[in-house]
Design an enzyme around this catalytic site. Sequence first.
Site, PDB file in Angstrom:
ATOM      1  N   LYS A 134      31.189  29.238  41.322  1.00 34.88           N
ATOM      2  CA  LYS A 134      30.482  30.405  40.613  1.00 34.88           C
ATOM      3  C   LYS A 134      29.150  30.167  40.590  1.00 34.88           C
ATOM      4  CE  LYS A 134      30.209  32.587  35.995  1.00 34.88           C
ATOM      5  NZ  LYS A 134      30.853  32.368  34.799  1.00 34.88           N
ATOM      6  N   ASP A 152      33.150  36.298  36.990  1.00 30.91           N
ATOM      7  CA  ASP A 152      33.174  35.514  35.675  1.00 30.91           C
ATOM      8  C   ASP A 152      34.363  36.416  34.660  1.00 30.91           C
ATOM      9  OD1 ASP A 152      32.357  38.327  35.192  1.00 30.91           O
ATOM     10  OD2 ASP A 152      30.448  37.624  33.859  1.00 30.91           O
TER      11      ASP A 152
END
Length: 222
Positions: A134, A152
Amino acid sequence: MARSFVREARKRVGPKKDRILPIVERLTAAYPDATIALRFRSELELLVSVMLSAQTTDVNVNRVTERLFQKYRRPEDYLAVPPEELERDIYATGFFRQKAKALRGTMQMLIEEDDGRVPRRLEELVRLPGVARKTANVVAAELGEPQGIVVDTHVRRLSQRLGLTKNDDPLKIERDLQRIVPREHWGVFPHLLIWHGRRVCLARTPRCEDCVLRDLCPSSRI
């Protein structure tokens, strides 16, 4: 919601491949300034900000980095102070010991293997201590070279509500999105969902009556 209603709702809005471009276009029109909330002035500051953003808010990170980036300007600066001093300087971001250790390890690797520069490829970024996929996706996208799609909590929630994925695992969600989102939109797509998720498609009480996607969303209550 019963499965029969879910199936009917999905039939009503149409296949996700047909909806994805209208979704991108409408959100782009609604949020033309959608961008990352973290404040940074260099590639190194971007990397540090994203690493510090784990388990805290962007507002909190910006508050910390306002002073942090006056003191630490180069990778060497993070190694020139005792670990305890760096921990104090980032204390307010939470998990400060783990983050300080990751920062120091990353800076050491940048100096030894990358001439102090932040790499741009995902496979190189994820080698850095404390940099998971991420974080790597965020950094690569902000450097203008997105190689994946950031997932997210907002992106996961909205992707599921919009019927773009049935998965819960971030990596599987990312793969689902990569199949339907045109590559030229990979960088901005997460920002559009994040902005929409913070302003309209709220977690507990989505404001479907104000949503520009209500006729494209199988979860719409309208």
